[in-house]
Design an enzyme around this catalytic site. Structure first.
Site: not given
Length: 775
Positions: A250, A328, A730
């Site tokens: 990423e 998160r 995920e």
């Protein structure tokens, strides 16, 4: 549905599901994958005269660079040039969230493997030989390798953050049971099949084209432009596919692309940089290790009244994506449970390890592991099963998450009870008990793992995408989006959308490479949002084209009827087939000068989050599910195997059941690996010890569960999911967390004196010590 189903009935249901999956569309890349024809960066047909590059990196984790001698390396025949920070025309900075990471080290090195220079030569062999000739003198400085040590020394990436709900401090006063403890979850190596790499080519007028193995083409483009000191339109980034990413590409694919482009910028020649496995393992970051503490309070009905946790995240030497990953963790700190009083905080701790980064689950698994550990601890101390506490606290409709979002279309209890009923939990538990009563050298353990995972980038502005759709003269279709295919089947899903809207064979549709010139300013393929965002944009573009084509059809067929549809490559009026075919319709549209190209933009509605208040509605929806994991431990050796994993998963209305099932199974095994055998090890000097596949173990065919049974939860889906088909990349990884606790339960069955541990992964060495532990 009957509570106690026979195994024959269950097997019949599983067989029926299996047959339906076989009917679903196959991943369009499968054919070229198995034939070895799929193209990756290393397969690019390179230009004549292309140079090859190798990175010279720090042999120490922390220190001041006193001197570097490049003379012998530069004198080696075939070496073209060695680039350092001094050769950067723009900014020596690649940090995304925080500008704290240089492309090349200047005066100090901050982790073992930090890039210092780029050696460019006629061949990779020459470049590697030159690397061995470089002399470097580093004055070593103190090395920090753990999050606790970093926090104690005040070494933080940014200011800690916290979420709260209710009044945890007051609620603890009314709890019948209060337990505290510590947990540790280690990092995890991405181990994508295709290592990091890029190929840069000089184009006309000072433009550079980069073929990159990246999940974030725009990040590569923007960072390259910044380092080179040029405008973004000078840089074109192209991605055909990745040989795996899992979050490791990423942001961390960016520096290698920038380095190749820097060399091309100076040499005006193509440059190829592909890391070998050892370089990749040494220089790149992993999943973040976490050192955490918790406090949990329950009443006599086993309701969790209060929960506190402090997460110490080992960020490594630079921010990378750590602040977002940490965020998160807070979002998923209470997993599938409603806790009325919550106080959780996280600190990104700066250490002298390679900057850790995104990994499937993006901080969510680390948060979930802590609350599951707290529940196991509480159950053990109270004298009940973990399942009793888990079931008593599952989310319900209109419950409030600690970050302020109200839970809607909640499937936590539905998936839990479906798993219990469909898989006949009473029988399973009895079988485990019977086995343990009749076996002394082997013991079984069983554990439940519910999941609740939010879908969206938690940074709201990132939740948008574009699609460019062309219909060609012969009726074939080309689609460009920002979606990067990395094995998850997103290309197939984009093709499926167009095929469904136009009612044409999928063979007539082509997915173009992901390219910053065709689709600009894109978010990365991450956060399990790729299919939703890019799929919605593709759907929007296709529907706009469809409406134009319907108007053409009305004119050609001389009808005012509104009920015009495209079905099976023909125009239909009131469900009756007309004489106008798909290809003829396209020809007529061209003659009428109707636009057969559409560029659509989609932005997720409703979502928002205020970081000043730590409250909002950050997720489009949540994915739910429940797994039951059964393991058998060899009590003489400390080894284990997983007999079965039984899952009820919330797919929504899956648009591609075969692809989605593959994602569930792959994520599950990756999660089990993280929790059991994949142990990242650094020594106190910050050197990676698990630096090869002989010292870093991943699940292979002999260590995956003997049987994985996945049943789809019967739901209505969600409107913000593409075609109501929920994200699946995920969430299933978290099912693997249950493997840790299943093993612990087996150890406890053998050794009642065993004190429950919460230090993952649960390697065979730890199992063996636990089996024979005494107070």
């Amino acid at each position: 549905m009957p509570k106690n189903k026979s195994h024959n009935t269950l097997n019949s249901e599983l067989d029926a599901v299996s047959k339906s999956l076989k009917k679903s569309i196959k991943n369009r890349d499968s054919y070229t994958h198995v034939r070895g024809e799929s193209l990756y960066v290393d397969d690019v047909n390179i230009r004549q005269g292309t140079f090859h590059a190798v990175v010279f990196d720090s042999p120490k984790a922390h220190g001041k660079i006193k001197s570097i001698d490049y003379s012998k390396a530069e004198a080696l025949e075939g070496v073209q040039r060695i680039f350092t920070y001094k050769d950067i025309p723009g900014q020596n900075e690649i940090g995304g969230i925080i500008a704290d990471e240089p492309l090349f080290a200047e005066d100090e090195v901050h982790f073992w493997g930090m890039p210092i220079a780029l050696i460019v030569a006629e061949t990779e062999f020459i470049a590697r030989k030159a690397r061995e000739l470089i002399g470097i003198d580093i004055e070593e400085l103190p090395v920090i390798t753990t999050a606790k040590e970093a926090k104690a020394k005040g070494s933080l990436i940014n200011k800690p953050r916290s979420f709260s709900l209710g009044d945890a401090e007051e609620a603890f006063k009314n709890c019948d049971y209060i337990f505290e403890g510590e947990t540790f979850s280690n990092g995890q190596e991405h181990l994508y099949i295709e290592a990091q790499g890029a190929y840069a080519e000089p184009m006309e007028n000072g433009h550079i084209k980069i073929t990159s193995s990246t999940q974030g083409p725009t990040a590569v483009q923007a960072t390259t432009a910044r380092v080179l000191g040029v405008a973004m339109h000078k840089i074109e980034v192209d991605v055909t596919r990745l040989g795996g990413g899992f979050g490791g590409k990423e942001d961390q694919a960016t520096p290698w692309a920038v380095m190749a482009a820097l060399a091309t910028f100076h040499l005006n020649q193509s440059v190829k940089l592909v890391l070998n496995r050892h370089d990749d393992l040494r220089m790149t970051g992993k999943r973040h290790p976490y050192e955490s503490t918790y406090k949990i309070g329950l009443n006599k009905d086993l309701k969790i009244l209060a929960y506190e946790a402090e997460f110490l995240q080992n960020a490594g030497a630079a921010a990378d994506l750590s602040p977002a990953v940490a965020e998160r963790t807070l979002f998923h700190a209470t997993n599938s449970y409603f806790v009325p009083n919550v106080n959780v905080s996280v600190a990104s701790c700066k250490t002298n390890l390679p900057p850790n980064t995104a990994f499937r689950g993006f901080g969510g698994p680390q948060g979930m592991f802590v609350i599951e550990s707290a529940i196991v601890k509480a159950a053990h101390e109270i004298g009940v099963t973990s399942r009793d506490i888990q079931e008593a606290n599952l989310l319900d409709e209109n419950d409030t998450f600690s970050y302020g979002q109200i839970a809607k279309l909640v499937e936590a209890k539905n998936s839990w009870h479906a798993a219990k009923d469909l898989f006949d939990i009473e029988t399973l538990e009895q079988e485990v008990e019977d086995f343990n009563n009749t076996n002394s050298s082997f013991k079984k353990g069983i554990a439940f793992m519910p999941i609740c995972f939010g879908i969206s980038f938690t940074n709201t502005p990132m939740n948008h995408a574009r699609a460019l759709v062309h219909i060609y003269l012969d009726g074939s279709v080309g689609i460009s989006t920002a979606a990067v295919e990395m094995g998850q089947g997103v290309n197939t899903k984009m093709m499926q959308i167009a095929a469904d809207v136009f009612s044409i064979p999928i063979e007539k549709i082509k997915i173009e490479t992901t390219n910053t010139t065709r689709v600009a300013n894109t978010s990365p393929s991450a956060a399990s949002s790729t299919a939703d965002l890019n799929g919605k944009a593709t759907l929007k573009a296709c529907k706009a084209l469809l409406e134009r084509l319907k108007m053409v059809a009305k004119e050609e067929l001389k009808t005012k009827n509104k009920d015009i549809t495209l079905r099976y490559e023909f125009v239909h009026i009131n469900d009756k087939k007309s004489v106008l075919s798909w290809t003829e319709l396209i020809s007529k549209a061209m003659l009428k000068r109707v636009a057969l190209t559409e560029n659509a933009h989609y932005a997720t509605p409703e979502i928002h989050f205020d970081k000043t208040k730590e409250k909002g509605h950050p997720f489009a929806y949540h994915v739910y599910g429940t797994s039951i994991i059964i393991t058998t431990v060899d009590c003489m050796r400390g080894t284990y195997e997983f007999d079965s994993v039984k899952i009820v998963h919330d797919y929504g209305k899956s648009m591609s059941e075969g692809i989605d099932l593959g994602q569930v199974e792959g994520a599950l095994v990756q999660g089990i690996g993280w929790m059991t055998m994949e142990e990242i090890a650094y020594n106190e000097d910050g050197k990676l010890l698990s630096n090869a596949l002989s010292t870093y173990k991943i699940p292979d065919i002999f260590s995956v569960p003997k049987r994985v049974e996945t049943l789809p939860l019967q739901t209505k889906g969600h409107d913000l999911a593409i075609l109501k088909s929920k994200a699946v990349g995920e969430p299933p990884l978290m099912y693997g967390i249950g493997a840790y606790f299943a093993i612990q339960n087996a150890i406890k069955a053998f050794n009642p004196k065993y004190d429950m541990k919460f230090h993952a992964p649960m390697t065979p060495e730890k199992v063996l010590m636990g089996l024979y532990e005494s107070p």
